[in-house]
Scaffold this active site. Structure first.
Site, short mmCIF file in Angstrom:
data_model
loop_
_atom_site.label_atom_id
_atom_site.label_comp_id
_atom_site.label_asym_id
_atom_site.label_seq_id
_atom_site.Cartn_x
_atom_site.Cartn_y
_atom_site.Cartn_z
N GLY A 164 -15.46 4.15 -0.02
CA GLY A 164 -14.36 4.87 -0.75
C GLY A 164 -13.86 3.92 -1.47
O GLY A 164 -13.27 2.76 -1.12
N VAL A 187 -14.26 -12.45 -11.69
CA VAL A 187 -14.79 -12.97 -12.99
C VAL A 187 -14.26 -14.06 -13.64
O VAL A 187 -14.93 -15.07 -14.03
CB VAL A 187 -15.00 -11.59 -13.98
CG1 VAL A 187 -15.64 -12.22 -15.33
CG2 VAL A 187 -16.01 -10.75 -13.44
N ARG A 203 -21.46 5.80 -1.06
CA ARG A 203 -21.94 5.28 0.36
C ARG A 203 -23.25 5.17 0.06
O ARG A 203 -24.07 5.67 -0.88
CB ARG A 203 -21.50 6.47 1.22
CG ARG A 203 -19.92 6.87 0.90
CD ARG A 203 -19.19 7.14 2.14
NE ARG A 203 -17.83 7.60 1.59
CZ ARG A 203 -16.75 6.89 2.05
NH1 ARG A 203 -16.90 5.72 2.49
NH2 ARG A 203 -15.39 7.49 1.75
N ASP A 263 -15.27 -1.10 6.14
CA ASP A 263 -16.00 -1.74 7.38
C ASP A 263 -17.57 -1.25 7.15
O ASP A 263 -18.42 -1.86 7.59
CB ASP A 263 -15.40 -1.02 8.59
CG ASP A 263 -15.14 0.44 8.96
OD1 ASP A 263 -15.71 1.06 7.92
OD2 ASP A 263 -15.25 0.79 9.96
N THR A 311 -9.84 -0.80 0.91
CA THR A 311 -9.85 0.35 1.54
C THR A 311 -8.39 0.86 1.37
O THR A 311 -7.61 0.22 2.11
CB THR A 311 -10.62 0.59 2.87
OG1 THR A 311 -10.25 1.81 3.34
CG2 THR A 311 -10.37 -0.65 3.77
N ASP A 316 -7.37 2.78 3.83
CA ASP A 316 -7.39 3.10 5.27
C ASP A 316 -6.56 1.78 5.95
O ASP A 316 -5.92 2.00 7.10
CB ASP A 316 -8.58 3.31 5.88
CG ASP A 316 -9.14 4.76 5.40
OD1 ASP A 316 -8.61 5.40 4.70
OD2 ASP A 316 -10.58 4.65 5.52
N ASP A 356 -7.55 -0.44 7.68
CA ASP A 356 -8.15 -0.45 9.15
C ASP A 356 -9.03 -1.63 9.52
O ASP A 356 -9.43 -1.72 10.44
CB ASP A 356 -8.88 0.93 9.33
CG ASP A 356 -9.87 1.31 8.77
OD1 ASP A 356 -10.44 0.57 7.74
OD2 ASP A 356 -10.53 2.33 8.96
N ARG A 381 12.21 25.10 4.08
CA ARG A 381 10.85 25.73 4.76
C ARG A 381 10.25 24.32 5.50
O ARG A 381 10.57 23.25 5.62
CB ARG A 381 9.78 25.62 3.38
CG ARG A 381 9.46 27.03 3.00
CD ARG A 381 8.59 27.00 2.13
NE ARG A 381 8.29 28.35 1.69
CZ ARG A 381 8.09 28.75 0.34
NH1 ARG A 381 8.02 28.01 -0.75
NH2 ARG A 381 7.90 30.12 -0.01
N ARG A 405 -9.07 8.22 7.42
CA ARG A 405 -10.21 8.36 8.53
C ARG A 405 -10.14 8.49 10.00
O ARG A 405 -9.61 9.79 10.39
CB ARG A 405 -11.19 7.22 8.14
CG ARG A 405 -12.67 7.71 8.30
CD ARG A 405 -13.87 6.59 7.84
NE ARG A 405 -13.11 5.38 7.67
CZ ARG A 405 -13.82 4.29 7.46
NH1 ARG A 405 -15.20 4.45 7.28
NH2 ARG A 405 -13.25 3.22 7.29
N SER A 412 15.10 21.55 5.55
CA SER A 412 13.46 21.37 5.56
C SER A 412 12.88 20.64 6.67
O SER A 412 13.70 20.13 7.56
CB SER A 412 12.96 20.81 4.43
OG SER A 412 13.66 19.59 4.29
N GLU A 470 -5.73 13.09 9.04
CA GLU A 470 -6.92 13.80 8.85
C GLU A 470 -7.78 13.55 10.13
O GLU A 470 -7.50 12.53 10.57
CB GLU A 470 -7.64 13.53 7.54
CG GLU A 470 -8.15 11.98 7.49
CD GLU A 470 -8.94 11.85 6.29
OE1 GLU A 470 -9.49 12.57 5.62
OE2 GLU A 470 -9.33 10.44 6.02
N HIS A 491 -7.65 13.44 -2.08
CA HIS A 491 -8.15 12.15 -2.85
C HIS A 491 -7.08 11.85 -3.82
O HIS A 491 -7.26 10.62 -4.44
CB HIS A 491 -9.29 12.69 -3.48
CG HIS A 491 -10.63 12.70 -2.50
ND1 HIS A 491 -10.87 13.58 -1.86
CD2 HIS A 491 -11.53 11.73 -2.28
CE1 HIS A 491 -11.77 13.55 -0.98
NE2 HIS A 491 -12.27 12.34 -1.41
O1 F6P Z 1 -12.22 5.36 3.63
C1 F6P Z 1 -11.46 5.84 2.71
C2 F6P Z 1 -11.33 7.35 2.78
O2 F6P Z 1 -10.50 7.75 1.64
C3 F6P Z 1 -10.92 7.63 3.97
O3 F6P Z 1 -9.37 7.93 4.14
C4 F6P Z 1 -11.43 9.02 3.97
O4 F6P Z 1 -11.86 9.79 5.28
C5 F6P Z 1 -12.82 9.16 3.68
O5 F6P Z 1 -12.70 7.67 2.57
C6 F6P Z 1 -13.34 10.11 2.30
O6 F6P Z 1 -14.13 9.85 2.05
P1 F6P Z 1 -15.09 10.98 0.86
O7 F6P Z 1 -14.28 10.48 -0.18
O8 F6P Z 1 -16.48 10.30 0.82
O9 F6P Z 1 -14.79 12.30 1.14
#
Ligand code: F6P
Length: 342
Positions: free
Chosen positions: A14, A27, A79, A110, A133, A135, A137, A170, A179, A229, A236, A265
């Site tokens: 990602g 660079v 990927r 990772d 990343t 994330d 993580d 609302r 992830r 609110s 996710e 995204h």
């Molecule tokens: O690892 C980064 C990430 O954006 C995660 O937060 C998410 O679960 C995943 O990539 C989404 O991957 P893709 O863009 O391949 O759907």
């Protein structure tokens, strides 16, 4: 000191805002040491399918001009399932040998670093990771490139949701990326004053029915007391079916109307915030210095505001835990809200 002539670089997995800043930094630092840099496109695919056109390019100073502020990655990302096979790893290693690469720098998460660890078995050159990343993580680094921007983007989005949510009194359920970990969810949820933060660290799916009842009861109490609110942020991959399913289930079980919003995204794009530009620049320089010093099989990290190196294995063996103080802070805020003291 080893004599290094050529560094290969790629971005993988990602994409994350600040990857371009890291490429630029590598660079420029390599230029300082009179080392050539070659970029491989589309992650490890560029190494495996180097014979296809536009998979590899020398990177000069002018190629990285005016990219520090751009999201995405000029080297593209992808990927690469082939890196999970020995045949794929051997092809990648062969390209590094044929193209006379002395060191490979990979900016990614990772999955990308597991690719580097697989290459270790088939290639003798230096392998260096830069954590990129959203994330956050990866273990043993306080921050990864892109996390600060993703948090900022999500906060800006939820602040806007809050305005319209308030106007209509609302309930919103906002789903955030990450992830399998809740770094984004907890940081964003707390910074937005979300009424509920639901993530891997404070919820298990086995507890789903109890949680549904608890949410319904707390939402109803809040609505009776506050007339305003109510925002739930949710990680996710946590609730089966995500934010949309949770909204439907609250409606069915308790007649509560919620609006689900999956930020998706949007969190990966945009211009990197200063923190990510600075982190990427420091890490890019450190990666080249590590190459010059002859270091191998390491990830550049940041610990207590200082850039350092750790063994690649140490980055990927475990997912970094969310800061417990954040998890506790949210629990305490929830408790105050439930007692109607807030
Ligand atoms: O690892 C980064 C990430 O954006 C995660 O937060 C998410 O679960 C995943 O990539 C989404 O991957 P893709 O863009 O391949 O759907």
């Amino acid at each position: 000191m080893t004599t290094i002539k050529r560094i290969g670089i790629l971005t993988s997995g990602g994409d994350a805002p600040g990857m371009n800043a890291a490429i630029r930094s590598v660079v420029l630092a390599a230029h300082h040491y009179h080392i050539d840099v070659v970029g491989f496109y589309h992650g490890f695919n560029g190494l495996i399918h180097v014979e296809n056109i536009n998979q590899m390019q020398s990177l000069t100073i002018s190629d990285v001009n005016n990219i520090i502020h751009r999201g995405g990655t000029i080297l593209k990302s992808a990927r690469c399932p082939e890196m999970l096979t020995e045949a794929g790893v051997k092809l990648a290693a062969n390209t590094l040998m044929v193209k006379k690469i002395d060191a490979l720098i990979v900016i990614g998460g990772d999955g990308s670093f597991n690719g580097l660890l697989a290459l270790k078995e088939h290639w003798q050159g230096q392998l260096i990771g830069i954590p990129g990343t959203i994330d956050n993580d990866l273990d043993n680094t306080d921050f990864t490139i892109g996390f600060a921007t993703a948090v900022n983007t999500a906060i800006e989005a939820i602040d806007k949701i809050r305005d319209t949510a308030d106007a209509f009194e609302r309930i919103f359920i906002v789903e955030l990326m990450g992830r399998q970990s809740g770094h984004i969810t907890f940081n964003v949820g707390i910074a937005c004053g979300a009424e509920q933060v639901l993530s891997f660290e404070n919820f298990s799916v086995d507890d789903k029915q109890r949680k549904l009842q608890q949410l319904a009861s707390e939402i109803k109490t809040a609505q009776e007391n506050r007339h305003s609110s109510y925002i739930i942020v949710i990680a996710e991959n946590l609730w089966p079916g995500g934010a949309i399913a949770l909204a439907n289930e609250l409606k069915q079980a308790s007649e509560i109307d919620c609006t689900a919003c999956v930020l998706g995204h949007i969190q990966r794009g945009g211009s990197p915030v200063p923190k990510d530009r600075l982190l990427a620049t420091k890490m890019g320089v450190a990666a080249v210095q590590a190459v010059v010093e002859g270091r191998n099989h390491i990830m550049i990290a940041e610990q207590n505001n200082a850039v350092c190196h750790i063994a690649l294995e140490g980055a990927v063996q475990h997912h970094k835990a969310v800061n417990q103080q954040l998890v506790d802070a949210q629990e305490n805020i929830l408790a105050l809200t439930a007692q109607n003291q807030y």
